[in-house]
Scaffold this motif. Sequence first.
Motif, mmCIF file in Angstrom:
data_model
loop_
_atom_site.group_PDB
_atom_site.id
_atom_site.type_symbol
_atom_site.label_atom_id
_atom_site.label_comp_id
_atom_site.label_asym_id
_atom_site.label_seq_id
_atom_site.Cartn_x
_atom_site.Cartn_y
_atom_site.Cartn_z
ATOM 1 N N TRP A 1 69.960 102.581 86.437
ATOM 2 C CA TRP A 1 71.417 102.610 86.600
ATOM 3 C C TRP A 1 72.078 103.567 85.608
ATOM 4 O O TRP A 1 72.911 104.389 85.994
ATOM 5 N N PHE B 1 70.250 94.973 88.643
ATOM 6 C CA PHE B 1 71.078 95.087 87.451
ATOM 7 C C PHE B 1 72.533 95.105 87.877
ATOM 8 O O PHE B 1 72.928 95.915 88.723
ATOM 9 N N ASP B 2 73.328 94.210 87.304
ATOM 10 C CA ASP B 2 74.749 94.123 87.623
ATOM 11 C C ASP B 2 75.553 94.628 86.429
ATOM 12 O O ASP B 2 75.769 93.888 85.460
ATOM 13 N N PRO B 3 75.998 95.878 86.440
ATOM 14 C CA PRO B 3 76.698 96.427 85.277
ATOM 15 C C PRO B 3 77.990 95.690 84.945
ATOM 16 O O PRO B 3 78.367 95.589 83.777
ATOM 17 N N PHE C 1 72.180 99.495 75.203
ATOM 18 C CA PHE C 1 71.382 100.685 75.433
ATOM 19 C C PHE C 1 71.317 101.517 74.153
ATOM 20 O O PHE C 1 72.264 101.555 73.369
ATOM 21 N N VAL D 1 78.695 96.220 78.392
ATOM 22 C CA VAL D 1 77.558 97.023 77.930
ATOM 23 C C VAL D 1 77.911 97.725 76.619
ATOM 24 O O VAL D 1 79.028 98.210 76.439
ATOM 25 N N ARG E 1 74.030 94.222 78.326
ATOM 26 C CA ARG E 1 72.876 95.021 77.905
ATOM 27 C C ARG E 1 73.272 96.003 76.808
ATOM 28 O O ARG E 1 74.348 96.594 76.839
ATOM 29 N N SER F 1 68.030 98.533 84.858
ATOM 30 C CA SER F 1 69.157 98.944 84.020
ATOM 31 C C SER F 1 69.008 100.392 83.566
ATOM 32 O O SER F 1 69.995 101.129 83.456
ATOM 33 N N ASN F 2 67.759 100.814 83.305
ATOM 34 C CA ASN F 2 67.514 102.204 82.934
ATOM 35 C C ASN F 2 67.828 103.124 84.104
ATOM 36 O O ASN F 2 68.442 104.187 83.924
ATOM 37 N N ALA G 1 81.252 98.900 83.323
ATOM 38 C CA ALA G 1 80.323 98.003 82.611
ATOM 39 C C ALA G 1 80.944 97.610 81.267
ATOM 40 O O ALA G 1 80.453 98.006 80.208
ATOM 41 N N ASP H 1 66.099 104.107 75.104
ATOM 42 C CA ASP H 1 66.086 104.026 76.562
ATOM 43 C C ASP H 1 66.081 105.403 77.222
ATOM 44 O O ASP H 1 65.337 105.628 78.180
ATOM 45 N N SER I 1 76.871 92.626 82.928
ATOM 46 C CA SER I 1 75.802 92.785 81.947
ATOM 47 C C SER I 1 76.345 92.918 80.523
ATOM 48 O O SER I 1 77.425 93.478 80.294
#
Length: 300
Positions: free
Chosen positions: A289, A90-92, A99, A126, A97, A286-287, A123, A148, A95
């Motif tokens: 992280w 996972f690359d914050p 959450f 995010v 993503r 990712s979780n 991040a 999450d 990303s």
Amino acid sequence: MELQDIDLNLLVVFNELLRQRRVSAVAGTLGISQPAISNALNRLRKILGNELFIRTSKGMIPTPFAETLAEPIGYALGTIHNTLNAPSTFDPASSTRAFTVAMTDIGEIYFLPALMEKLAKVAPGVTTSTVRNQADTLRDEMEKGQVDLGVGFLPDLKTGFFQRRLFRQRYVCIFRKGHPVAKTGMSLKAFSEAEHVSIIAEGTGHGMVDSAIQRAGVGRHIRLRVPHFVAVGHILQTTDLIAVVPEAYAMKTLAPFGLEAVACPVKIPDIVINVLWHARNHREPSNQWLRQLIFEAFSR
């Protein structure tokens, strides 16, 4: 029964019926016809020797046997799905993503300012949403992957969950500056005679405050009950009410609302604030992280 005796797709249909409770909705989600869903359910009924779902005016209601299968099947399917789809890293920094984190209004006040500042630096793509961490609904939401992480005092989330302690917390009494009790001191007598605002916080562990006070045999005059903490500072600022709250909330509330905090004269057990996650996300990058980020920022 051996695994080769059952079609995995039947369990997918079963899991969706548990979640949506209507054949038409499941058919739309899975992109197959309603007769195909009914056929799959009939096949599973024969294999397992149970009706599994009863048709009612409110939809397909699971039998007690189906409810016992819900958690292990949901967990198994979630694990398979995550294994097949989760990236190895996972690359914050790059990303986007999204959450979802469960926490109370206290959690939002205490954690979010520092957490959002940290995320903006490491991040920036995010996004984060918060939902209330009521244990009665949170278990299902985390099992299904809709939430999450949970952050807070959640003693009822045990089986199927991992947790990591952030810090221990005591309860204190808070009231406005200039309150009569500021001069006399918060004795047990003053506590009992004061007018209180009681915070229900249904579905969290904070309900034990009222129980602890009752077990101690201490009477109190509850003038107001509210379902959450967010308005307490505003209420205390202009009244002679007092409140029993976690110290983390008090520390964020005293200066903005002109309040004072003192030790509670009634013995109330300390609570432990944890970050919790479901077993299905234990190895999801990712979780991993996000919970490590929260632990490093807030553990003490």
